[in-house]
Design a protein around this motif. Sequence first.
Motif, mmCIF file in Angstrom:
data_model
loop_
_atom_site.group_PDB
_atom_site.id
_atom_site.type_symbol
_atom_site.label_atom_id
_atom_site.label_comp_id
_atom_site.label_asym_id
_atom_site.label_seq_id
_atom_site.Cartn_x
_atom_site.Cartn_y
_atom_site.Cartn_z
ATOM 1 N N PHE A 111 0.849 -1.185 0.000
ATOM 2 C CA PHE A 111 0.000 0.000 0.000
ATOM 3 C C PHE A 111 0.884 1.233 0.000
ATOM 4 O O PHE A 111 2.102 1.140 0.067
ATOM 5 N N TRP A 112 0.250 2.406 -0.057
ATOM 6 C CA TRP A 112 0.998 3.646 -0.187
ATOM 7 C C TRP A 112 0.388 4.703 0.712
ATOM 8 O O TRP A 112 -0.818 4.949 0.663
ATOM 9 N N VAL A 113 1.204 5.317 1.557
ATOM 10 C CA VAL A 113 0.771 6.453 2.377
ATOM 11 C C VAL A 113 1.320 7.699 1.696
ATOM 12 O O VAL A 113 2.528 7.882 1.597
ATOM 13 N N ARG A 114 0.403 8.544 1.203
ATOM 14 C CA ARG A 114 0.822 9.700 0.404
ATOM 15 C C ARG A 114 0.490 10.998 1.124
ATOM 16 O O ARG A 114 -0.671 11.239 1.468
ATOM 17 N N PRO A 115 1.500 11.837 1.379
ATOM 18 C CA PRO A 115 1.201 13.166 1.926
ATOM 19 C C PRO A 115 0.582 14.030 0.825
ATOM 20 O O PRO A 115 1.002 13.971 -0.329
ATOM 21 N N LEU A 116 -0.404 14.816 1.179
ATOM 22 C CA LEU A 116 -1.122 15.601 0.169
ATOM 23 C C LEU A 116 -0.515 16.975 -0.092
ATOM 24 O O LEU A 116 -1.005 17.697 -0.951
ATOM 25 N N TRP A 117 0.543 17.330 0.598
ATOM 26 C CA TRP A 117 1.136 18.643 0.371
ATOM 27 C C TRP A 117 1.695 18.775 -1.042
ATOM 28 O O TRP A 117 1.719 19.861 -1.604
#
Length: 196
Positions: A111-117
Amino acid sequence: MQIDPTIKGLPPSFDRSTGSNNWKMMQLVEQPIGAGEKRLDMLLKMRSLDTAEGGFLDRIGNLIGVYRGQMDDDFYRRMIYARLARRHTDGTINQIYDVVSVILSADPHEFWVRPLWNVTGEPMAIEVLNVPAIYIDSQEKEALLLDQIRSSVAAPTRVAGIGFQKTVKSTLYYAMQFQTTQVIESTMSVPQLKEG
């Protein structure tokens, strides 16, 4: 003469053969001890989070602050592990990977944890993407996963959402159309003018 291992420690002056009175007396002493050892082993297994089941797992969960609801033992155990992992998290992206992988019992590469900045410009937001749907089989588990992730991030950080990835096996039919063009060459005869 065959010497039984339970009375092997007796001196040779005693009858140490199987079926002797000494052997029978040792069997009477050994049976309650063996039963007690089995019970003790069972209690030790039930006190361990890895092997506890049913009511024993409920007691462990209640001590940690996770309540079962409609969860099965396996998912409930993962939620308890997630609560324990959450206690040691500092809210960074790497720690979120750890918490999600503990909850799902999945490899962090799945899976992937993506920061939205860098996507929307929102500085304190993340989203978890491509979570394999095989790990979550009900909406209750999905809500619990989202709740655990929200409580694992640092205080002002917002969890924008979780995206699940489902693999579907099916037959795919495709057709191709070829179009051919035919070039026709024609020769035109141009009348020639004669001088005259």
